[in-house]
Motif scaffolding. Structure first.
Motif, short mmCIF file in Angstrom:
data_model
loop_
_atom_site.label_atom_id
_atom_site.label_comp_id
_atom_site.label_asym_id
_atom_site.label_seq_id
_atom_site.Cartn_x
_atom_site.Cartn_y
_atom_site.Cartn_z
N CYS A 261 -0.02 -2.37 -14.01
CA CYS A 261 0.90 -3.01 -14.94
C CYS A 261 0.54 -4.48 -15.15
CB CYS A 261 2.34 -2.92 -14.42
SG CYS A 261 3.01 -1.25 -14.39
N SER A 262 0.90 -4.97 -16.34
CA SER A 262 0.84 -6.40 -16.61
C SER A 262 2.19 -6.99 -16.18
CB SER A 262 0.60 -6.64 -18.10
OG SER A 262 0.74 -8.01 -18.42
N VAL A 263 2.17 -7.96 -15.27
CA VAL A 263 3.41 -8.45 -14.68
C VAL A 263 3.57 -9.95 -14.93
CG1 VAL A 263 4.78 -8.66 -12.57
CG2 VAL A 263 3.26 -6.69 -12.88
N THR A 264 4.75 -10.33 -15.43
CA THR A 264 5.15 -11.72 -15.54
C THR A 264 6.23 -11.96 -14.49
OG1 THR A 264 4.70 -11.78 -17.91
CG2 THR A 264 6.16 -13.49 -17.03
N THR A 265 6.13 -13.06 -13.78
CA THR A 265 7.05 -13.33 -12.69
C THR A 265 7.98 -14.49 -13.02
OG1 THR A 265 5.38 -12.60 -11.12
CG2 THR A 265 7.23 -13.83 -10.23
N LEU A 266 9.25 -14.31 -12.73
CA LEU A 266 10.24 -15.39 -12.78
C LEU A 266 10.73 -15.67 -11.37
CD1 LEU A 266 12.45 -14.21 -15.82
CD2 LEU A 266 10.43 -15.70 -15.87
N GLY A 267 10.93 -16.94 -11.03
CA GLY A 267 11.42 -17.27 -9.70
C GLY A 267 10.56 -16.72 -8.60
N GLY A 268 9.24 -16.76 -8.77
CA GLY A 268 8.34 -16.10 -7.83
C GLY A 268 8.07 -16.86 -6.56
N GLN A 269 8.37 -18.15 -6.51
CA GLN A 269 8.11 -18.94 -5.32
C GLN A 269 9.27 -18.79 -4.34
OE1 GLN A 269 5.33 -20.63 -4.52
NE2 GLN A 269 6.26 -21.10 -2.53
N GLU B 104 0.83 -1.21 0.00
CA GLU B 104 0.00 0.00 0.00
C GLU B 104 0.86 1.26 0.00
OE1 GLU B 104 -2.45 -0.43 3.40
OE2 GLU B 104 -3.58 -2.15 2.59
N ALA B 105 1.97 1.22 0.74
CA ALA B 105 2.87 2.38 0.77
C ALA B 105 3.46 2.65 -0.61
CB ALA B 105 3.99 2.15 1.79
N LEU B 106 3.76 1.60 -1.34
CA LEU B 106 4.31 1.76 -2.69
C LEU B 106 3.28 2.37 -3.63
CD1 LEU B 106 6.24 -1.62 -3.06
CD2 LEU B 106 7.16 0.60 -2.39
N THR B 107 2.07 1.88 -3.59
CA THR B 107 1.05 2.41 -4.50
C THR B 107 0.63 3.82 -4.12
OG1 THR B 107 -0.68 1.28 -3.21
CG2 THR B 107 0.21 0.12 -5.12
N ASP B 108 0.79 4.19 -2.85
CA ASP B 108 0.53 5.57 -2.45
C ASP B 108 1.64 6.51 -2.92
OD1 ASP B 108 -1.81 4.88 -1.18
OD2 ASP B 108 -0.94 4.82 0.83
N ALA B 109 2.86 5.99 -3.02
CA ALA B 109 4.01 6.83 -3.34
C ALA B 109 4.24 7.01 -4.83
CB ALA B 109 5.27 6.24 -2.71
N VAL B 110 3.74 6.10 -5.64
CA VAL B 110 4.07 6.07 -7.06
C VAL B 110 2.79 6.09 -7.90
CG1 VAL B 110 5.21 4.75 -8.90
CG2 VAL B 110 6.20 4.80 -6.59
N THR B 111 2.84 6.83 -9.00
CA THR B 111 1.76 6.82 -9.99
C THR B 111 2.36 6.44 -11.34
OG1 THR B 111 0.53 8.54 -8.83
CG2 THR B 111 -0.02 8.18 -11.15
N ILE B 112 1.77 5.46 -11.99
CA ILE B 112 2.22 5.06 -13.33
C ILE B 112 1.15 5.51 -14.32
CG2 ILE B 112 2.78 3.11 -14.83
CD1 ILE B 112 3.96 1.69 -12.43
N GLU B 113 1.52 6.48 -15.16
CA GLU B 113 0.55 7.12 -16.04
C GLU B 113 0.05 6.18 -17.13
OE1 GLU B 113 2.62 10.55 -17.39
OE2 GLU B 113 2.65 11.52 -15.41
N GLU B 114 0.96 5.45 -17.74
CA GLU B 114 0.58 4.49 -18.77
C GLU B 114 1.13 3.13 -18.37
OE1 GLU B 114 1.62 5.63 -22.70
OE2 GLU B 114 0.87 7.68 -22.51
N PRO B 115 0.28 2.27 -17.87
CA PRO B 115 0.75 0.97 -17.37
C PRO B 115 1.58 0.21 -18.40
CG PRO B 115 -1.50 1.34 -16.71
CD PRO B 115 -1.16 2.45 -17.66
N LEU B 116 2.58 -0.51 -17.88
CA LEU B 116 3.55 -1.19 -18.72
C LEU B 116 3.39 -2.70 -18.60
CD1 LEU B 116 6.72 0.78 -17.53
CD2 LEU B 116 5.24 1.36 -19.45
N SER B 117 4.15 -3.39 -19.44
CA SER B 117 4.35 -4.83 -19.30
C SER B 117 5.71 -5.02 -18.67
CB SER B 117 4.28 -5.51 -20.67
OG SER B 117 4.61 -6.88 -20.55
N VAL B 118 5.74 -5.61 -17.48
CA VAL B 118 6.97 -5.72 -16.71
C VAL B 118 7.22 -7.19 -16.35
CG1 VAL B 118 8.23 -4.93 -14.67
CG2 VAL B 118 6.49 -3.45 -15.70
N VAL B 119 8.48 -7.61 -16.49
CA VAL B 119 8.90 -8.93 -16.04
C VAL B 119 9.69 -8.75 -14.75
CG1 VAL B 119 10.13 -11.06 -16.60
CG2 VAL B 119 9.03 -9.73 -18.43
N VAL B 120 9.27 -9.41 -13.68
CA VAL B 120 9.94 -9.30 -12.38
C VAL B 120 10.58 -10.63 -12.04
CG1 VAL B 120 9.70 -8.81 -9.93
CG2 VAL B 120 8.32 -7.54 -11.59
N ASP B 121 11.90 -10.63 -11.94
CA ASP B 121 12.65 -11.81 -11.52
C ASP B 121 12.89 -11.70 -10.02
OD1 ASP B 121 14.39 -13.87 -11.04
OD2 ASP B 121 15.76 -13.40 -12.69
#
Length: 442
Positions: free
Chosen positions: A186-194, A151-168
């Motif tokens: 954002c559309s998020v694909t996760t690697l090594g998420g477990q 919640e703190a992150l979403t309060d601190a940041v605004t993304i004007e045009e959502p992106l496609s992001v890969v998070v490792d």
């Protein structure tokens, strides 16, 4: 016992349950009444967290357990839960057989030298007598820390045009990034998420070599950005939309330039690239140097007028949000920067590039500080002004060089950077000459 990032080393040798118990006792003896304890997914983390809690409660402190969480979540939680200190059981980017403990203040900043020294003294001398059987501290569990961070992150940041992001995530504790980016649209694909303390998907430290799968995935899809964390998510590195892994100094320059308002100050360690200075000065700000280590960056970043502090290793600090290196916050801010400005590859292409030379010399562990002191004496004879806050840094109109003792290995490290290849070569030769002379006398 303590380095700049707390206690860290091989489990069962350098880091033991007995040590964790002693640190818990020392914190309580030092006057800490309430302690937040969390850990990364390492297989030995649970028992070390148990030992910290037992030691602290034996000596009268109350403990709030938040389970597996990113280190920046733990650091923020000290304030959220009205605690006096926090303990993150983590070895950060080290291999899975290692573990460690990092201590946090109620301001969300890593313990400084004085507090680390006092805790070490209590551990070595013994904590005295425990409290009476009916005065031991309590232990409570909280399960909302990661949600609060998100919640703190979403309060601190605004993304004007959502992106496609890969998070490792690298099987570490950084899943909060995935949730926050999705909350931001954002559309998020996760690697090594477990979470898995064996780190089976890749080594914990995010480097160009260890993040090849991330780079290939981003390059082979329509993703706008790739993000990589280490095991406890205090670090963030990035891959551009073409699949190129960014150097730490490139990310540092982008973050610093974005954070600067006219006249603002940003903090970077003594070994940071000239590109950071050029970008910040172009935006109307100035760079101030700190010692190497995120705790030293944080100390300088806590000063009035500082908008950002960072290290090329991947530790990024925005002091208005937190004085802890917050990898998930960096990920969200980088995504916002890409959405607002232009593709990451184009932003990096607009940065100046300067050649850099690095080298290291293996020395007797007891001699490395004497060698650097000898370099300082010789440098003072040649130059009007040198920076000795962390080794020896000499700055000229066309470049700089740095000679410093490694904080963890029997090495003397050297870095030189000039605005031209010829100047870099000259500065490198000068630094090596100073080291050679020092070796003969130290």
């Amino acid at each position: 016992m303590f380095g700049t990032s707390g206690v860290r080393g091989r489990f069962g040798e350098d880091v033991t349950a007995d040590l964790a118990l002693s640190i818990g006792r020392a914190l309580a003896t030092h006057g800490t009444e309430r302690i937040v304890v969390g850990r990364d997914p390492r297989l030995t983390g649970s028992l070390l967290a148990d030992a910290v809690s037992a030691g602290a409660r034996e000596y009268g402190a109350d403990v709030v357990r938040i389970g597996v969480a990113a280190t920046p979540t733990i650091a923020r939680s000290v304030g959220w839960y009205d605690a006096d200190a926090g303990v993150a059981v983590t070895a950060s980017h080290n291999p899975p057989e290692d573990n460690g403990l990092k201590l946090w203040t109620d301001e969300g900043m890593a313990f400084g030298e004085d507090r680390r020294r006092r805790i070490a003294e209590i551990v070595e001398e013994g904590a005295g007598e425990p409290v009476a059987w009916d005065e031991t501290g309590s232990e409570t569990k909280r399960t909302d820390a990661t949600d609060r961070h998100r919640e703190a992150l979403t309060d601190a940041v605004t993304i004007e045009e959502p992106l496609s992001v890969v998070v490792d995530v690298g099987n570490g504790a950084g899943g909060v990034t995935v949730g926050a980016l999705r909350d931001l649209g954002c559309s998020v694909t996760t690697l090594g998420g477990q979470p898995d303390g064996r780190f089976p998907s890749r080594p914990s430290e995010p480097t160009g070599a260890t993040c090849e799968t991330l780079a290939a995935h981003v390059a082979g899809t329509d993703a706008d950005l790739g993000i990589a964390h280490d095991g406890d998510a205090d670090r963030t590195m990035a891959v551009d939309e073409r699949g190129r892994f960014l150097a730490g100094d490139e990310l540092l320059a982008l973050f610093a330039g974005e954070a600067v308002a006219d006249g603002a100050r940003v903090v970077a360690p003594v070994g940071a690239s000239l590109v950071v200075d050029d970008v910040v000065e172009r935006e109307g700000g100035r760079v101030e140097r700190s010692r190497v280590g995120d705790v030293y960056v944080a100390e300088r970043a806590s000063e009035p007028g500082v908008s950002f502090g960072g290290e090329p290793s991947g530790a990024w600090i925005w002091p208005k949000q937190t004085l802890a290196p917050d990898g998930p916050l960096a990920a969200c801010r980088l995504a916002a920067l890409v959405a607002r400005e232009r593709p990451l590859s184009q932003q990096v292409a607009g940065l100046p590039a300067y050649p850099v030379e690095r080298d290291q010399i293996e020395v007797d562990p007891t001699a490395k500080e004497r060698i650097v002191d000898a370099v300082a004496r010789r440098a003072n004879e040649r130059y009007d002004e040198i920076d000795e806050r962390d080794g020896v840094r000499v700055e000229t109109d066309s470049g700089w060089f740095l000679v410093r003792a490694s904080g963890t290995q029997p090495l003397v490290r050297m870095t030189a950077q000039g605005r031209t290849e010829d100047r870099t070569v000259e500065l490198t030769e000068t630094a090596r000459e100073l080291i050679t002379e020092a070796l003969q006398t130290a």
